[in-house]
Design an enzyme around this catalytic site. Structure first.
Site, short mmCIF file in Angstrom:
data_model
loop_
_atom_site.label_atom_id
_atom_site.label_comp_id
_atom_site.label_asym_id
_atom_site.label_seq_id
_atom_site.Cartn_x
_atom_site.Cartn_y
_atom_site.Cartn_z
N ASP A 176 0.79 -1.06 0.08
CA ASP A 176 0.21 -0.08 -0.03
C ASP A 176 0.83 1.16 -0.04
O ASP A 176 1.87 1.10 0.85
CB ASP A 176 -0.80 -0.06 1.18
CG ASP A 176 -1.81 1.22 1.30
OD1 ASP A 176 -2.65 1.31 0.37
OD2 ASP A 176 -1.75 1.84 2.25
N GLU B 68 1.74 -0.36 -5.04
CA GLU B 68 0.90 0.72 -5.44
C GLU B 68 1.70 2.21 -5.50
O GLU B 68 2.26 2.52 -4.41
CB GLU B 68 -0.14 0.84 -4.39
CG GLU B 68 -1.19 2.20 -4.45
CD GLU B 68 -2.10 2.41 -3.43
OE1 GLU B 68 -3.18 2.68 -3.65
OE2 GLU B 68 -1.68 2.30 -2.30
#
Length: 814
Positions: free
Chosen positions: A438, A496
């Site tokens: 993330d 990401e």
């Protein structure tokens, strides 16, 4: 030997006298201190009343901390958990403590006991706190053992060995030192800290249950390991699926089976998910990506939401407390056996997924933690070494590249080692197959204390100059270490490739040839083209090819692009074609939260209660998106529920809802009135059975040819809304794929293939089951006859907003 006692010291000649503020209580046990120069033997118990040992500063608190084995009648306060000391019953939890070893970090079990080791460079005093399960639930510390600042310390590591420990114990640490927020020093002995390396973290028993007095942050503690901790992997071996063959399913462990219609025995748990793995297998999924399943506090945002008449939760879980521990409240067993059962249930999930040929990927959040900004709780990292684990400014402020209050100091040497150790643990002990990171761009930023000596161990000019905290690095040490780690070699690594500080690295993330990326450009380009935006045909075509404009020059392959149209945050696929604007009122934030730019189109009317004509157009658009995702080179990722058209009512930020909004609706999936679930499943399996759609290389002219409404004449002008191509695989199974994103119908002329003819498979304009022709479709002969006259003339009619896939077959094959 003198030991600090507040502002005084007490010398004991050849003996080291352990000190505690007992308020009249007696020390009833002893601590073996081993051989230290000038110190011999054992600290003897007796009627000695002594002073404070952890250096509590006057004016901070009147409490004093007990630091020695079994102590009677002592209390200590904790602002967050109101921890007290249990009245001594003479119970023996362990044998005499020994010095221990500085490595490995965490609690490590051996035949004779458990070694505890934790990093805390700025601490002046550390004590190990032990709990029984019942005492933790009552807010009591069962035993507190001091660590001597010389005997139990090596460098910046505090360590101790406890022999003959009782089973089913929990532990934490009390750490003292300087508490000057302006300098980033946050050592606070009122808090009992969770070991960053704890393998299971225990707090509340059940999900969403508030403690007495509305307490949402009860004291947490780590599980003390035991030699009896074993698990039968039943010969488990990782599937090691080539990445180009993956179809990833992003899912939420609790949300997948929590709805009553799931009909599982343990809804909302790892075991509940195991009961539904066969569904995912049949759907065509071969990799599940679990949204955060590390220990977090779902009550972090707990507050009454009058809009929904319920309470907000941290449902998504992007606020990690401990990176080694699986979320215990996702386990059917809860806290049972000090969290060991939660570990085992997660292992069962991985094992059973592997048996079905599915890999398990974890969404990991190494960009920030649950401790937040300077107003947040002190749970773990902050209390051990705030300026080490977080990016801090010279005056103690937190850098906030995560948008969540703090930023994990990923490229600090200590933190780099921590992250590597954590990833290795999940691969070696939990058998996971890869990770999605993330806000991974944060892992490329320079750490606090960034300088040549600190990072590289030398200061020569070849290394480069000192850079500002947070500066993006071309070769970040953490990414280098992960990419070249011998244990992590071969697992899936997905970035990401952006963060909340404006760093956007899609196509440029430092990759060492092994990192894939969530392709945000794919998402945006496909959304814009499918809804008919002019000037997007060229970029859409690039995305169909695996985005070579992003990845080819850097030496990467199509499968380094993780293609997606939707994800957990943002509109669902059904809402993408039903809403022009976000409708986040249910969050109780006056619709001010969530993304405003969604590249969505409601097909003419806002919301679910639309006319039949609009509903039909939406069904075509759902299929168009799915076709685009499945025929593109790269790795497709599907969001949980999109395969049956799950709606969140236009809410694009459902982070706080533990209810039907986020739950997979098994009843809706079963109904499938429009046949979209059937279409999605067939489309996924069609991709998996077609080699040319899973190429390991970017397609070239010998296999790929672009077309327009007429063969060999693609239209790349600004006004074009039509893209078509033919693709040949190694088995000479040629495909013709076309997208008409215009509001006007077209008659397409197909490429002429001597001795062969085109056979229709997919037409998104047709109602189910004729949108995807299979041998079991009723009256399939009639359906084929309806297009035979066109196909005999190498023509095919396409209505507005539709897509087709045709297969080339020999003329003598029906």
């Amino acid at each position: 030997m003198a030991i600090a006692m507040g502002h005084r010291s007490l010398s004991s000649g050849p003996f080291c006298v352990a000190q505690a503020w007992l308020g009249g209580a007696r020390i009833r046990s002893c601590v073996r201190v081993g051989a230290i120069p000038g110190v011999e033997g054992i600290v003897r118990s007796g009627d000695l009343k002594v002073g404070a040992s952890l250096g509590m500063r006057s004016g901070r608190s009147s409490a004093r901390s007990v630091v020695i084995c079994n102590v009677a009648g002592v209390s200590s306060e904790s602002a967050s958990a109101e921890i007290e000391f249990k009245e001594d019953t003479g119970r023996r939890l362990c044998g005499p403590p020994l010095r221990g070893k500085p490595l490995p970090f965490g609690a490590t079990v051996g035949e004779e006991g458990v070694n505890f080791a934790v990093h805390s460079g700025g601490a002046s005093a550390v004590a190990l706190c032990l709990f029984t399960e019942s005492d933790l639930q009552q807010g009591l510390v069962t035993k507190e053992v001091p660590l001597h600042p010389i005997f139990n310390r090596t460098g910046d590591v505090w360590h101790i060995f406890l022999p003959d420990l009782e089973s089913n114990l929990l532990y934490g640490y009390r750490v003292d030192g300087r508490y000057i927020l302006e300098e980033g020093a946050c050592y606070d002995p009122r808090r009992i800290l969770v070991d960053p390396y704890a393998k299971a973290v225990i707090s509340r028993e059940s999900y969403g249950t508030v403690g007495d007095g509305g307490n949402c942050w009860p004291q947490m503690a780590g599980m003390v390991p035991d030699l009896a901790d074993e698990f039968d992997w039943d010969g488990d071996f990782p599937p090691r699926i080539p990445q180009r063959d993956l179809v990833i399913y992003e899912m939420h462990v609790r949300g997948f089976t929590r709805h009553p219609s799931s009909n599982v025995n343990h809804p909302g748990t790892y075991i509940g998910l195991v009961e539904k793995l066969s569904y995912l297998k049949d759907l065509g999924i071969n990799a599940i990506e679990l949204m955060p399943s590390h220990e977090f506090n779902e009550l972090e945002y707990h507050s009454y939401n009058p809009i929904m008449d319920d309470f907000k939760t941290n449902f998504w879980g992007y606020s990690t407390i401990n990176f080694f521990s699986p979320m215990t409240r996702y386990a059917a067993a809860g806290n049972k056996n000090c969290g060991r059962e939660a570990i085992n249930e997660f292992k069962v999930l991985v094992r059973e997924a592997h048996k079905l040929g599915m890999e398990v990927l974890m969404d990991v959040v190494f960009n920030h933690t649950a401790e937040g900004n300077e107003m947040g709780p002190t749970i773990s990292f902050r209390g051990f070494d705030n300026h080490v684990y977080y990016m801090t400014a010279p005056k103690g402020e937190f850098y906030n590249y995560s948008g969540c209050g703090n930023t994990f100091n990923c490229n600090h040497p200590v933190v780099r080692r921590f992250i590597i150790d954590c990833l290795r643990y999940w691969v070696t002990e939990m058998h996971v197959d890869g990770f999605r990171f993330d806000l991974a761009s944060i892992m490329t930023r320079a750490s606090s204390l960034w300088d040549k000596v600190n990072v590289f161990g030398r200061s020569d000019a070849l290394v480069g100059d000192t850079v500002t905290t947070g500066t993006p690095l071309n070769e970040p040490p953490l990414i280098d270490m992960i990419s070249n780690d011998p244990v992590l070699r071969g697992v899936k690594l997905i970035a990401e490739a952006w963060d909340s500080g404006g760093l956007y690295q899609v196509g440029s993330f430092p990759h060492w040839g092994v990192w894939s990326e969530w392709n945000g450009q794919f998402r945006d380009a496909v959304r814009l083209f499918i809804k008919g935006t002019e000037g997007t045909t060229g970029l859409f075509a690039q995305c169909l090819c695996g985005s070579p404009h992003l990845y080819q020059e850097g030496g990467r392959k199509p499968w380094h692009s993780i293609n997606f149209v939707t994800a957990h945050d943002g509109f669902t696929l059904a809402d993408l074609v039903s809403y022009n604007q976000k409708h986040n009122g249910a969050n109780g934030e006056d619709n001010n939260d969530g993304e405003n730019h969604n590249n969505s189109w409601n097909c003419g009317e806002e919301g679910e209660g639309a006319s039949i004509q609009v509903q039909r157009l939406r069904q075509r658009q759902l299929r168009n998106f799915f076709v685009a995702l499945m025929v593109s080179q790269g790795v497709p990722m599907i969001t949980m529920g999109d395969e049956y058209g799950h709606t969140k009512g236009g809410n694009n930020n459902t982070y706080c809802h533990d209810n039907f909004i986020n739950y997979f609706r098994w009843d809706k999936r079963g109904e499938d009135p429009q046949g979209f679930h059937r279409f999605a499943s067939l489309m996924i399996n069609f991709r998996r059975g077609t080699e040319s759609l899973r190429s390991g290389e970017f397609p070239t002219g010998d296999r790929l040819e672009w077309h327009g409404i007429s063969p060999h004449t693609p239209d790349w002008t600004e006004s074009s809304k039509f893209v078509a191509f033919t693709l040949v695989d190694q088995h000479k199974r040629e495909l013709y794929v076309a997208f008409n994103a215009s509001h006007l119908p077209v008659m397409v002329t197909l490429p002429d293939r001597i001795g062969a003819k085109w056979y229709p498979v997919i037409d998104t304009s047709k109602p189910s089951p004729y949108d995807f022709l299979t041998n079991d479709v009723p009256n399939i002969e009639v359906a084929l006859a309806q297009t035979s006259n066109f196909l005999n003339s190498n023509l095919y009619p396409m209505i507005s907003y539709s897509a087709i896939v045709l297969i080339l077959k020999d003329e003598n094959i029906s």
